[in-house]
Design an enzyme around this catalytic site. Sequence first.
Site, PDB file in Angstrom:
ATOM      1  CG  PHE A   1      -1.979   1.167   1.212  1.00 25.50           C
ATOM      2  CD1 PHE A   1      -3.062   1.341   0.637  1.00 25.50           C
ATOM      3  CD2 PHE A   1      -1.391   2.180   2.057  1.00 25.50           C
ATOM      4  CE1 PHE A   1      -3.775   2.323   0.875  1.00 25.50           C
ATOM      5  CE2 PHE A   1      -2.169   3.354   2.307  1.00 25.50           C
ATOM      6  CZ  PHE A   1      -3.310   3.481   1.405  1.00 25.50           C
ATOM      7  N   GLY A   2       0.604   2.267  -1.046  1.00 29.20           N
ATOM      8  CA  GLY A   2       1.257   3.412  -1.055  1.00 29.20           C
ATOM      9  C   GLY A   2       0.389   4.549  -0.871  1.00 29.20           C
ATOM     10  CE1 TYR A   3       2.950   5.022   3.812  1.00 30.79           C
ATOM     11  CE2 TYR A   3       2.949   7.347   4.128  1.00 30.79           C
ATOM     12  CZ  TYR A   3       3.486   5.968   4.494  1.00 30.79           C
ATOM     13  OH  TYR A   3       4.509   5.846   5.149  1.00 30.79           O
ATOM     14  N   GLY A   4       2.270   7.858  -0.111  1.00 32.66           N
ATOM     15  CA  GLY A   4       2.857   9.075  -0.359  1.00 32.66           C
ATOM     16  C   GLY A   4       3.929   9.060  -1.532  1.00 32.66           C
ATOM     17  CB  SER A   5       7.134   9.327  -2.889  1.00 35.42           C
ATOM     18  OG  SER A   5       7.478   8.203  -2.438  1.00 35.42           O
TER      19      SER A   5
ATOM     20  CD  GLU B   1      10.574   5.640  -0.126  1.00 37.95           C
ATOM     21  OE1 GLU B   1      10.901   6.528   0.782  1.00 37.95           O
ATOM     22  OE2 GLU B   1      10.417   5.909  -1.325  1.00 37.95           O
TER      23      GLU B   1
HETATM   24  C1  BEZ Z   1       4.364   5.374   0.329  1.00 39.94           C
HETATM   25  O1  BEZ Z   1       3.791   4.382   0.851  1.00 39.94           O
HETATM   26  O2  BEZ Z   1       4.317   6.172  -0.551  1.00 39.94           O
HETATM   27  C2  BEZ Z   1       5.930   5.470   1.076  1.00 39.94           C
HETATM   28  C3  BEZ Z   1       6.907   4.553   0.994  1.00 39.94           C
HETATM   29  C4  BEZ Z   1       7.800   4.608   1.870  1.00 39.94           C
HETATM   30  C5  BEZ Z   1       8.082   5.984   2.410  1.00 39.94           C
HETATM   31  C6  BEZ Z   1       7.309   6.913   2.257  1.00 39.94           C
HETATM   32  C7  BEZ Z   1       5.937   6.670   1.631  1.00 39.94           C
END
Ligand code: BEZ
Length: 180
Positions: free
Chosen positions: A6-10, A85
């Site tokens: 699941f991605g929530y940022g970049s 990351e």
């Molecule tokens: C993300 O899920 O977008 C994310 C992954 C690693 C670090 C910060 C955000």
Amino acid sequence: MNTWLFGYGSLVWRPNFPYLKRRIATIDGWSRRFWQGSTDHRGVPGAPGRVVTLVKDRRAVCRGCAYSIEDVARETVFGYLDIREKGGYSLEEVDITFPDEGGKVVKGLIYIAGPENPDWLGDASLDDIAHQICLSRGPSGANDQYVIELARALDEIGAEDEHVLGVSNRVLGLSSTNQA
Ligand code: BEZ
């Protein structure tokens, strides 16, 4: 079995790894916050930028994108992301819900950075967060561009995130003031 991430940022706008499927998804009990310091991407040691992490928040639902990663690619993909990351993030298991598939739930992983990591910055006012972001830049570029990309990518997937909007509106206001 393939792995869901699941991605929530970049990861919402720049996964940069091979995946089988990308789905709009949510996770319950987490809020997205600009509480993680970035000394390797959007800031530098001594002058950190701010990037998002997730904090536990019982009533919150965080909307993002889930990627299905093929077993044969798992080692390469997570090897790549663990380096990309590396600034305080580690993997944690969560339940991922697919709202467009009748609320189907699968197990998956998130990258999360908590208060125990050395780059953690924690809470601050939206104004202070926006000011710090406007002053920060690192090897991956300006911190305000990260915020603008994130707000755009969240808008595209229909994620209404008050915290991100609060910060991005302030960042846009400060950027236009600085250019005037
Ligand atoms: C993300 O899920 O977008 C994310 C992954 C690693 C670090 C910060 C955000």
